[in-house]
Design an enzyme around this catalytic site. Structure first.
Site, short mmCIF file in Angstrom:
data_model
loop_
_atom_site.label_atom_id
_atom_site.label_comp_id
_atom_site.label_asym_id
_atom_site.label_seq_id
_atom_site.Cartn_x
_atom_site.Cartn_y
_atom_site.Cartn_z
N HIS C 57 -37.58 117.16 -17.05
CA HIS C 57 -36.31 117.10 -16.32
C HIS C 57 -36.60 117.33 -14.85
O HIS C 57 -36.97 118.43 -14.45
CB HIS C 57 -35.34 118.15 -16.85
CG HIS C 57 -34.89 117.89 -18.24
ND1 HIS C 57 -33.82 117.09 -18.54
CD2 HIS C 57 -35.40 118.31 -19.43
CE1 HIS C 57 -33.67 117.03 -19.87
NE2 HIS C 57 -34.62 117.75 -20.43
N LEU C 58 -36.48 116.27 -14.03
CA LEU C 58 -36.75 116.40 -12.60
C LEU C 58 -35.51 116.72 -11.79
O LEU C 58 -35.61 116.98 -10.59
CB LEU C 58 -37.39 115.11 -12.06
CG LEU C 58 -38.79 114.79 -12.61
CD1 LEU C 58 -39.34 113.52 -11.97
CD2 LEU C 58 -39.74 115.96 -12.39
N ARG C 59 -34.35 116.68 -12.43
CA ARG C 59 -33.09 117.17 -11.85
C ARG C 59 -32.56 116.39 -10.65
O ARG C 59 -31.43 116.63 -10.22
CB ARG C 59 -33.20 118.64 -11.44
CG ARG C 59 -33.58 119.61 -12.53
CD ARG C 59 -32.54 119.67 -13.61
NE ARG C 59 -32.80 120.76 -14.55
CZ ARG C 59 -32.51 120.72 -15.83
NH1 ARG C 59 -31.96 119.65 -16.36
NH2 ARG C 59 -32.78 121.76 -16.60
N ASN C 89 -30.45 112.99 -17.71
CA ASN C 89 -29.25 113.81 -17.52
C ASN C 89 -29.14 114.37 -16.11
O ASN C 89 -29.00 115.56 -15.89
CB ASN C 89 -29.18 114.93 -18.58
CG ASN C 89 -30.38 115.85 -18.56
OD1 ASN C 89 -31.46 115.48 -18.09
ND2 ASN C 89 -30.21 117.04 -19.09
N ASP C 302 -40.70 119.16 -22.11
CA ASP C 302 -39.27 119.48 -21.92
C ASP C 302 -39.09 120.48 -20.78
O ASP C 302 -38.33 121.45 -20.87
CB ASP C 302 -38.64 120.01 -23.22
CG ASP C 302 -37.11 120.01 -23.14
OD1 ASP C 302 -36.47 120.54 -24.07
OD2 ASP C 302 -36.55 119.49 -22.15
N HIS C 306 -34.20 125.83 -13.96
CA HIS C 306 -32.87 126.38 -13.71
C HIS C 306 -32.95 127.41 -12.60
O HIS C 306 -33.94 128.12 -12.48
CB HIS C 306 -32.31 127.06 -14.97
CG HIS C 306 -31.89 126.10 -16.02
ND1 HIS C 306 -30.81 125.26 -15.88
CD2 HIS C 306 -32.41 125.83 -17.24
CE1 HIS C 306 -30.69 124.53 -16.96
NE2 HIS C 306 -31.64 124.85 -17.80
#
Lengths: 329, 180, 438
Positions: C57-59, C89, C302, C306
């Site tokens: 997840h590279l956001r 996402n 994964d 955060h």
């Protein structure tokens, strides 16, 4: 006497400590009978009630306990959604800590909140768990044990544990922090516990708990337990398909007048409150001579006084470490 | 380690008997409540009560007064376990309360006891009986009835042993070793 | 500029020199020399093909406070990766050609790793309509992996359609298997511990039932299926059953599910909160055995960054996820290599060639052969370190391994012939540009 830094879970108490808390509560109960029902023991200490969930009775009970020991009390009602961002717990506790407090009595909707606060290092104060999500309500467990002990041993309660006592807890075990605190504390004190409720409200992992469990309330009552503790059931659980409707719940798992009449003569009835009269417990049962419900409320103050004393007095407490040592011999 | 016995069983018994006579003499006719301060003060109070019962039956009731919650040094010690406070059925209002302790030293215990009595009621008068007075008062408190005056230095310790809890009656002074 | 790597141990155990020039493996042999080459002494170091993460997840776009393509790429390179597949996402969701082309191009621009965007299965991850699968496949991002990860494609009809539709473009659907109705408000593996802690349970069956349904759908329509982050022994059994029947299913496991179990949650430390949750010890052991056996095909991190405030709170208020790019190889070494279940040759397969194959990523099928693109990493397996914040190179620090002793250390990473990590240190973009000769 064992110094308590925090009170987060009854599982942190061994048998000796638990019994000594109950004994201390006996002394505290005596205070209420005096001409001046106050002690100067915690004078100069400040206790903050930090309540993220509404609870008038628990909050008042802690307030009364702190005041009877001469402590100052501030109450912060920090209601908010339990799934809102974590700023609330960290920021709120640090804000009140900055005002200079010795203990935080925390009631929060998230399981583990008290431990997170105690372990976080955000504040120096002692943390007393007044109910965290569905995890525990340690002072409730203690006052329930105290009530049972008093009912069983009367004036000979001091020093006694609950060996041999048989307790049946009925209702929404899955969501009940009162049930959890009771299960672990009763086991520590030597009692045996049987849980009853619909299969949907008995936790999947309950086989790993030191209890027996079942879904048949009548069979459990026929077994003549010493104590039957009814738990409050929330009707919202119907919407999540835990049981069809209130009528069916009351018929299967309610302590109604028929079951009340069949109870063994010595069986006592308890309820942590607030009660849904007519749902999990009938009015007659709640008001009967076997009901210890009001004793539970009274005993709550004594237990909370005992806990506050243990956490706040003594050189091991946060208060003790702040004092400079004076001349003494 | 040098311990010196200063009172034997017979001495203690004599002292308590004398104290009991003195109590009756100074407060003749009064309703007496003898309150021992735990732990050994309670036992001494019971002995005094028994003697008083023989000398003047019905004059005195015996009880216990725990002062833990009133101490001024709670934060400097590990948490203390309180003992029960037992107030006799007649209460203390209007009575003459005789506090009983084994050793009177700084006087702080008695100050705490006075505060505790204040919250229990309003006695007509409060007296203090102590088995040993070792001096070094830090507060303006004095005993009305003393078993024995024992001047001591701060480095000395006084041990009181009673039959009921320690298997023998004696009072000893213990000199702490010189640590140069 | 060229690189001369001396005395590296290849995955097959042989020792050799490697000459990297013009982006490819130019020469393999012993006693190599090349004028002007940067020499790397790889004596005692294990060479692996550049690692390929199928699940990161590279956001970016949308959640840049947690991570960006740049910071995530750097974290990946530090962990020995040369390619990462970036989950969809983001905000906006990667459901159109525009977003995926942007993400891919950012990756190329920064240059630390090859960034392969993953396209969403459904528009906005809403689980209702298919996203622009064809447009994304044919865009410059050449998307081949499609996933609503974060959410489950729970509607059976939509899953069927997705499986069928992606075959047109040579793609694969990667399912995040989590029946939503069974896991509403779930916090932790459902079991004795969750009941004691008073945390809502996430039952294993919620994962297993979706996998069971999906493998049958894949069989029915003759499509490829990839299962993300398998976490239970039961799921392993379903995948094994499916493979035995010839169903085209591949499965991944995360490093944390190979090493950590649910007991770590007992103190309510939200660093251990992840989706799917940490499970029982017996699940951990079953996953290790399945990876060794090949029932589970690959390891994928994964990596889920955060911000601090999303973890510094009560458990049920905290976000799900752990960062994992920098620690992946060490954790896998601790879990399955040092235990003797997998060798480095197997690691090359599960962390490089097989994920590249599933993602249809070219250039990883014949590593360490002359003419192959030079994607490789050199690690020191004998090193031991107390994993700390200093070993994290992304923007977030939500790692469950802080303070834990882990084996192994990445010494160098080479991406397309350009070193991204040398002497254990990330190189700056200026240094990388200089290497290429700009």
């Amino acid at each position: 006497m064992t110094q308590l830094r925090h009170l987060l879970s009854v599982r942190d108490l061994d048998r000796e400590t638990a019994v000594s808390i109950l004994d201390l509560a006996e002394d505290m109960a005596d205070v209420a009978t005096r001409a001046v029902p106050k002690l100067p023991t915690l004078r100069g200490r400040t206790v903050a009630n930090l309540f993220f969930e509404d609870s008038t009775r628990t909050r008042l009970s802690f307030e009364a306990a702190a005041k009877r020991l001469g402590a100052d009390v501030i109450t912060v009602s920090a209601k908010g959604s339990s799934v809102s961002k974590g700023e609330s717990l960290k920021d709120t506790s640090q804000t009140i800590a900055a005002m200079g407090i010795d203990a935080v009595v925390l009631r929060h909707g998230a399981s583990g909140a008290a431990r997170v606060l105690a372990d976080s290092g955000w504040i120096d104060a002692a943390v007393i768990n007044a109910g965290d999500g569905t995890h525990e309500h340690p002072t409730q467990g203690l006052l329930d044990a105290y009530t049972m002990r008093k009912a069983k041993h009367g004036d000979g309660s001091r020093g006694a544990d609950l060996d041999g006592l048989r307790v049946t807890i009925v209702g929404d075990i899955l969501h009940s922090r009162v049930a959890r605190s009771n299960v672990w504390l009763l086991q520590t004190l030597g009692a045996t516990v049987h849980l009853v409720g619909p299969e949907t409200l008995l936790p999947q992992g309950v086989d790993g708990w030191p209890v027996t469990s079942g879904t048949d309330l009548d069979a459990a009552l026929d077994d003549a337990p010493d104590v039957v503790m009814m738990l409050r059931v929330q009707s919202e659980r119907m919407l999540a398909a835990y049981f069809p409707n209130e009528r069916e719940y009351a018929r299967q798992w309610g302590l109604d007048d028929v079951r009340l009449a069949r109870l063994a003569p010595d069986t006592m009835v308890m309820h942590p409150g607030p009660m849904n009269r007519g749902l999990e417990i009938s009015s007659a049962a709640a008001d009967s001579a076997r009901s210890l419900v009001l004793d539970q409320v009274t005993n709550g103050v004594s237990i909370r006084m005992a806990v506050l004393y243990l956490v706040l007095s003594g050189s091991g407490s946060t208060a003790g470490s702040e004092h400079t040592s004076g001349l003494s011999v | 380690m040098a311990a010196r016995t200063v009172l034997q069983q017979a001495d203690i018994t004599r002292a308590l008997t004398r104290i009991s006579h003195e109590i009756l003499e100074s407060d003749h006719g009064a309703d007496l409540v003898i309150l021992g301060i735990p732990t050994r003060g309670v036992l001494l109070a019971q002995r005094i009560g028994a003697i008083l019962e023989q000398l003047a039956p019905g004059t005195a009731q015996v009880g216990a007064l725990d002062v833990t919650m009133y101490r001024d040094d709670l934060a400097k010690q590990p948490t203390r376990t309180p003992s029960p406070t037992l107030v006799p059925s007649g209460g203390i209002d209007g009575k003459t309360v005789v506090l009983v302790d084994d050793v009177l030293y700084s006087g702080r215990t008695i100050r705490a006891a006075l505060d505790a009595l204040n919250d229990l009621g309003r006695p007509r008068a409060v007296r203090l009986a102590t088995l040993i007075d070792r001096g070094h008062r830090e507060l303006p408190i004095r005993a009305d009835f003393v078993g024995k005056n024992l001047p001591t230095s701060h480095s000395q310790r006084i041990y009181v042993k009673l039959l009921e809890t320690d298997g023998q009656d004696l009072v000893a002074i213990f000199d702490e070793e010189d640590h140069g | 500029m060229s690189l001369l790597i001396r005395a590296a141990t290849l995955p097959d155990g042989s020792r050799t020199d490697l000459l990297v020039d013009a982006g490819i493996i130019a020469e393999i042999g012993s006693g190599l020399s090349h004028r002007g080459a940067t020499v790397i002494d790889a004596d005692g170091l294990q060479a692996l093909p550049g690692l390929v993460d199928l699940h990161t997840h590279l956001r970016e776009p949308g959640f840049e406070q947690s991570e960006t393509v740049l910071s995530g790429s750097r974290a990946a390179a530090a962990g020995g990766f040369t390619a990462v597949h970036a989950m969809a996402n983001t905000s906006p969701v990667a459901d159109t050609a525009g977003v995926v082309e942007q993400v891919a191009s950012l990756g190329d621009q920064h240059g630390y790793v090859t960034v392969r965007p993953i396209g969403a299965v459904s528009m906005g991850l809403a689980g209702e309509r298919l996203s622009e699968i064809g447009a994304m496949a044919q865009s410059r991002a050449a998307v081949r992996v499609f996933s609503d990860d974060g959410k489950c494609v729970s509607d059976a009809l939509l899953m069927r359609r997705a499986l069928e539709y992606v075959t047109t473009f040579g793609g694969v659907v990667a399912q995040h298997a989590q029946e939503p109705r069974l896991t509403e408000g779930a916090q932790l593996n459902e079991g004795t511990l969750s009941s004691e802690l008073g945390l809502a349970g996430w039952p294993a069956v919620a994962e297993e039932a979706i996998i069971a349904r999906d493998v049958l759908l894949a069989q029915h329509v003759g499509a490829r299926l990839h299962v993300c982050h398998v976490s239970t022994a039961g799921s392993v059994e379903v995948v094994r059953w499916a493979k035995a029947r010839g169903i085209q299913v591949t499965a991944e496991v995360t490093p944390h599910h190979l090493l950590l179990d649910e007991q770590l949650a007992a103190g309510y430390d939200a660093r251990f909160k992840v989706n799917p949750p940490l499970r029982r010890e017996e699940d951990v052991l079953a996953l290790r055995a399945a990876l060794a056996e090949g029932v589970i095909d690959i390891v994928a991190t994964d990596h889920a960054p955060h911000p601090i405030e999303a973890k510094e709170c009560a458990w049920q208020e905290a976000a799900f996820g752990m960062v994992g790019l920098e620690s992946a190889l060490s954790v896998v070494q601790a879990a399955v290599v040092d235990t003797g279940q997998l060798g480095w040759r197997d690691i090359a397969r599960v962390l490089s060639s097989k994920p590249a194959e599933i993602g249809r990523l070219a250039g990883y099928d014949a590593p360490f052969t002359v003419g192959a693109p030079a994607h490789l990493t050199l690690i020191d397996p004998a090193a031991r370190r107390s994993f700390g914040v200093e070993h994290l190179h992304g923007k977030s620090v939500n790692s469950p391994y802080l303070g834990r002793e882990l084996p192994g250390r990445v010494v160098a990473t080479v991406h397309g012939g350009v070193p991204t990590v040398l002497d254990g240190e990330l190189r700056s973009r200026e240094e990388m540009a200089a290497h290429v000769g700009y």
